[in-house]
Design an enzyme around this catalytic site. Structure first.
Site, PDB file in Angstrom:
ATOM      1  CG  HIS A   1      64.226 -51.063  31.103  1.00 18.74           C
ATOM      2  ND1 HIS A   1      63.041 -51.703  31.348  1.00 18.74           N
ATOM      3  CD2 HIS A   1      64.593 -50.499  32.282  1.00 18.74           C
ATOM      4  CE1 HIS A   1      62.721 -51.541  32.634  1.00 18.74           C
ATOM      5  NE2 HIS A   1      63.657 -50.819  33.221  1.00 18.74           N
TER       6      HIS A   1
ATOM      7  CB  THR B   1      41.081 -27.046  38.739  1.00 14.38           C
ATOM      8  OG1 THR B   1      41.257 -28.293  39.391  1.00 14.38           O
ATOM      9  CG2 THR B   1      40.738 -25.973  39.750  1.00 14.38           C
TER      10      THR B   1
ATOM     11  N   GLY C   1      39.089 -37.411  34.669  1.00 13.85           N
ATOM     12  CA  GLY C   1      40.392 -37.289  34.010  1.00 13.85           C
ATOM     13  C   GLY C   1      41.535 -37.317  34.997  1.00 13.85           C
TER      14      GLY C   1
ATOM     15  CD  GLU D   1      67.751 -47.649  33.487  1.00 12.05           C
ATOM     16  OE1 GLU D   1      66.942 -47.648  32.529  1.00 12.05           O
ATOM     17  OE2 GLU D   1      67.380 -47.510  34.667  1.00 12.05           O
TER      18      GLU D   1
ATOM     19  N   GLY E   1      45.875 -32.966  36.603  1.00  7.31           N
ATOM     20  CA  GLY E   1      46.668 -32.092  35.750  1.00  7.31           C
ATOM     21  C   GLY E   1      46.167 -31.942  34.333  1.00  7.31           C
ATOM     22  CB  THR E   2      43.629 -33.647  32.301  1.00  8.40           C
ATOM     23  OG1 THR E   2      42.776 -33.953  33.398  1.00  8.40           O
ATOM     24  CG2 THR E   2      44.491 -34.840  31.978  1.00  8.40           C
ATOM     25  N   GLY E   3      43.521 -30.364  33.517  1.00  9.28           N
ATOM     26  CA  GLY E   3      42.851 -29.078  33.361  1.00  9.28           C
ATOM     27  C   GLY E   3      41.403 -29.050  33.816  1.00  9.28           C
TER      28      GLY E   3
HETATM   29  P1  ADP Z   1      43.251 -30.893  37.320  1.00 11.11           P
HETATM   30  O1  ADP Z   1      42.215 -30.090  38.010  1.00 11.11           O
HETATM   31  O2  ADP Z   1      42.695 -31.720  36.196  1.00 11.11           O
HETATM   32  O3  ADP Z   1      44.122 -31.700  38.218  1.00 11.11           O
HETATM   33  P2  ADP Z   1      44.350 -28.334  36.756  1.00 11.11           P
HETATM   34  O4  ADP Z   1      43.207 -27.669  36.121  1.00 11.11           O
HETATM   35  O5  ADP Z   1      44.599 -28.020  38.185  1.00 11.11           O
HETATM   36  O6  ADP Z   1      44.243 -29.890  36.586  1.00 11.11           O
HETATM   37  O7  ADP Z   1      45.647 -28.040  35.886  1.00 11.11           O
HETATM   38  C1  ADP Z   1      46.847 -27.620  36.455  1.00 11.11           C
HETATM   39  C2  ADP Z   1      47.518 -26.611  35.568  1.00 11.11           C
HETATM   40  O8  ADP Z   1      47.935 -27.206  34.346  1.00 11.11           O
HETATM   41  C3  ADP Z   1      46.600 -25.497  35.155  1.00 11.11           C
HETATM   42  O9  ADP Z   1      46.593 -24.478  36.111  1.00 11.11           O
HETATM   43  C4  ADP Z   1      47.213 -25.029  33.839  1.00 11.11           C
HETATM   44  O10 ADP Z   1      48.271 -24.149  34.070  1.00 11.11           O
HETATM   45  C5  ADP Z   1      47.774 -26.305  33.275  1.00 11.11           C
HETATM   46  N1  ADP Z   1      46.857 -26.891  32.291  1.00 11.11           N
HETATM   47  C6  ADP Z   1      46.250 -28.089  32.376  1.00 11.11           C
HETATM   48  N2  ADP Z   1      45.479 -28.319  31.293  1.00 11.11           N
HETATM   49  C7  ADP Z   1      45.568 -27.222  30.523  1.00 11.11           C
HETATM   50  C8  ADP Z   1      44.988 -26.835  29.264  1.00 11.11           C
HETATM   51  N3  ADP Z   1      44.147 -27.633  28.602  1.00 11.11           N
HETATM   52  N4  ADP Z   1      45.311 -25.624  28.791  1.00 11.11           N
HETATM   53  C9  ADP Z   1      46.150 -24.808  29.445  1.00 11.11           C
HETATM   54  N5  ADP Z   1      46.724 -25.112  30.604  1.00 11.11           N
HETATM   55  C10 ADP Z   1      46.463 -26.305  31.162  1.00 11.11           C
HETATM   56 ZN    ZN Z   2      63.582 -49.924  35.121  1.00  9.30          ZN
END
Ligand code: ADP
Ligand code: ZN
Length: 604
Positions: free
Chosen positions: A437, A219, A212, A434, A215-217
């Site tokens: 676009h 970790t 993924g 702009e 930032g999708t969670g």
């Molecule tokens: P990844 O490991 O996929 O890059 P992370 O787990 O580090 O992403 O996510 C970063 C932060 O984003 C988390 O610490 C949390 O605060 C927030 N976050 C991401 N996905 C979720 C989720 N499904 N629910 C709640 N918070 C989330």
């Molecule tokens: Zn542009």
């Protein structure tokens, strides 16, 4: 439960005491080594003196035609000199390498028989001298680091994260991802009661790959598994394994698993696994190092049996890059895709992260969730943080809807990076870019309507066009992707059409467009000529079966898509030049156009 925690604390105290003793021992040993080394180095240094040749003497020898060969390494000031009547090489420090090389060159041209050996700079060849000059500092540093680590003051999370502590994250802290959590429950259960599974003769999971975007969670969910199972969470990032010195990566992997075995049952989390586990194709330095690290990881994973309850979770954004060896049974044989959150997921994430924030009455999380299609959990969390900062700046009692909207813009536009100073000429360029676009997307059936256009510099961007967000879609059609390309290239097209010049301002648009076009051809099989074939992440020999110059053909198709889109943008703008001029003029006057104002230009 509470009793267990207490026990842990006592254990920790015991550990601290033992650590003190170990520390003193280590210090003593290090001191001994330091003294020993100094003596050794001094000896060596004096030995070396016999083998050095003063620069003036070297020049003298050259003039006397007494030099057989000179070896220089690029970037180094030491020359290795072989004299005709002597067996051993001597070293000379050259004060000015350039003029020395000139001198040698002239001598050779004059007929002097000196063999010139030019060696490329290599870290290895500089290593001895590097070590000698940095050794004392390095030892001191190492000592300090050890000291800090033992007292638990070391930079937390640098190498091991949350090792001793157990994580407090639970599945409840992970919003959305219901099915994924369901799948993870099995792992939690296994960590809690491994004997239940082994008794049945079940082959227990060893490795789970999480695919993924950042930032999708990923970790977060890995931590939640550890939290739910109440086991330690050990983590490391793949990029930390990549080291300049060969073998270090592999030894880090070994240490990581040593630790895991001690703490088992536990979770080992490897972030960015593609950094070590990418395909073993070439034999360049970095690759070889990666191989060692990767091989070590494979050895470790094959090594622990069902009696050790260790589950390795690894995250990557680029599954196609992974070495196939990682995916074999008994290694990472489970794969779970972690998607960007859908509407419901976004709403839940917003709810979770606004729990401890003061929201005003007028805040409507539903509509924010609607406006943020495609955003990751991390981005949503970031938006709420930004909103809190903005609210403070605006001296609001609590976070108002306007603060959040401002934050959404900050985060979205922050992603587009266009650096530019703002002269009148730039302003005009931005306005047309702009407007380009916006006008183009207006005439494309699959593109969403414009929400706001602005040429007020924001962050590093000179201007931006914001679109109304689309409802979540699982599939995107070819037509839609083609029209997306047209909309993206609308900015560049307007610059070309109106100013007959093009700027660097479109670089981000072009980057995105190229990526989309490439994916259309190589991933989604949308090229009529090449057909529905997946070309991504194929080894060269696998590509060969598609014909000799398949690479060229792919390139042609990508170019074709981009050119067609660009031409369509140009002709749309030519056709609606009046709108383009009107909107650009309005932007130059008022700097900002909202949805209603924009729509009014198209009423007839
Ligand atoms: P990844 O490991 O996929 O890059 P992370 O787990 O580090 O992403 O996510 C970063 C932060 O984003 C988390 O610490 C949390 O605060 C927030 N976050 C991401 N996905 C979720 C989720 N499904 N629910 C709640 N918070 C989330
Ligand atoms: Zn542009």
């Amino acid at each position: 439960m509470s009793k267990e925690r207490k026990n842990n604390k006592d254990k920790n105290k015991e550990k601290k005491g033992r650590n003190g003793l170990i520390l003193i021992l280590v210090l003593l040993v290090a001191l001994a080594i330091l003294i020993g080394l100094t003596v050794y180095l001094m000896k060596n240094q004096t030995n070396k003196d016999e083998n050095t040749l003063a620069y003036t003497d070297l020049i003298h020898e050259i003039n006397n035609q007494n030099v057989e060969s000179v070896e220089m390494t690029t970037g180094s000031t030491t020359a290795k000199v072989k004299l005709k009547n002597e067996e051993e090489e001597k070293t000379t420090i050259v004060p000015n390498v350039e003029s020395f090389m000139d001198l040698l060159q002239t001598k050779v041209e004059e007929g002097n028989e000196i063999e010139l050996i030019q060696k490329p700079r290599s870290i290895i060849s500089q290593l001895p001298s590097l070590i000698i000059s940095f050794l004392p500092t390095a030892i001191m540093l190492a000592l300090f680091i050890m000291l800090f680590k033992m007292q638990g003051l070391g930079e937390k999370g640098k190498v091991y994260d949350d090792t001793e502590r157990k994580t407090k994250v639970r599945f409840d802290d992970v919003a959305g991802l219901e099915e994924e959590k369901q799948e993870m429950m099995e792992i939690v259960d296994f960590l809690k009661r491994p004997e239940k599974y082994t008794k049945m003769g079940a082959r227990v999971p060893k490795g789970v790959l999480l695919y993924g975007k950042p930032g999708t969670g990923k970790t977060l969910i890995a931590k939640a598994i550890a939290g739910e199972a109440d086991v330690p969470f050990i983590s490391m990032s793949g990029s930390e394994f990549i080291e300049m010195f060969a073998g270090l990566g592999a030894s880090r992997v070994r240490k990581l698993f040593e630790k895991a075995r001690k703490l088992a049952p536990c979770i080992v989390f490897i972030d960015e696994i593609d950094a070590i586990g990418s395909r073993r194709t070439s034999n360049s330095g970095a690759e070889t190092e990666n191989n060692q690290t990767l091989n070590q990881l494979l050895v470790e994973m094959d090594g622990f049996g069902s009696e050790e309850t260790i589950i390795v979770l690894a995250a990557t954004n680029r599954p196609e890059m992974l070495d196939k060896a990682l995916l074999r049974p008994g290694r990472f044989d489970r794969r779970i895709t972690i998607p960007a959150p859908d509407l419901k997921g976004r709403l839940e994430i917003l709810k979770i992260h606004s729990k401890d924030k003061k929201l005003a009455e007028d805040v409507n999380l539903e509509s924010i969730a609607e406006d943020t299609a495609g955003f990751t959990g991390a981005e949503l969390e970031n938006i709420l943080n930004e909103a809190a900062i903005t609210a403070t700046k605006n001296k609001h009692e609590d976070i108002e809807n306007e603060d959040i909207e401002e934050a959404v813009k900050k985060v979205t536009v922050g992603l587009e990076k266009r650096e530019r100073k703002y002269s009148d000429k730039d302003k005009k360029l931005t306005a047309y870019h702009e407007a380009g676009h916006a006008v183009v997307s207006r005439y494309l059936p699959t593109q969403t309507n414009v929400k706001e256009i602005s040429i007020i510099p924001r962050g590093v961007a000179g201007g931006y066009t914001m679109y109304k967000s689309d409802e979540d879609k699982y599939y995107i059609s070819k037509t839609e992707m083609q029209e997306k390309l047209v909309a993206l290239l609308g900015g560049r097209a307007a610059e070309k059409l109106v100013l007959n010049d093009i700027s660097t301002g479109a670089s981000n648009d072009i980057e995105v467009a190229t990526e989309i076009a490439r994916d259309m051809v190589t991933k989604y099989g949308m090229s009529d000529k090449l057909g529905p074939i997946d070309f991504q992440g194929k080894e060269p020999y696998e590509m060969q079966m598609f014909g000799e110059n398949i690479g060229d053909k792919i390139g042609e198709e990508v170019k074709e898509l981009i050119n067609a889109a660009y031409n369509r943008a140009i002709s749309l703008l030519q056709e609606h030049r009046d709108k383009l001029d009107a909107i650009a003029t309005e932007l130059l006057q008022h700097e900002k156009i909202n949805e209603e104002e924009f729509d009014r230009f198209f009423e007839e």
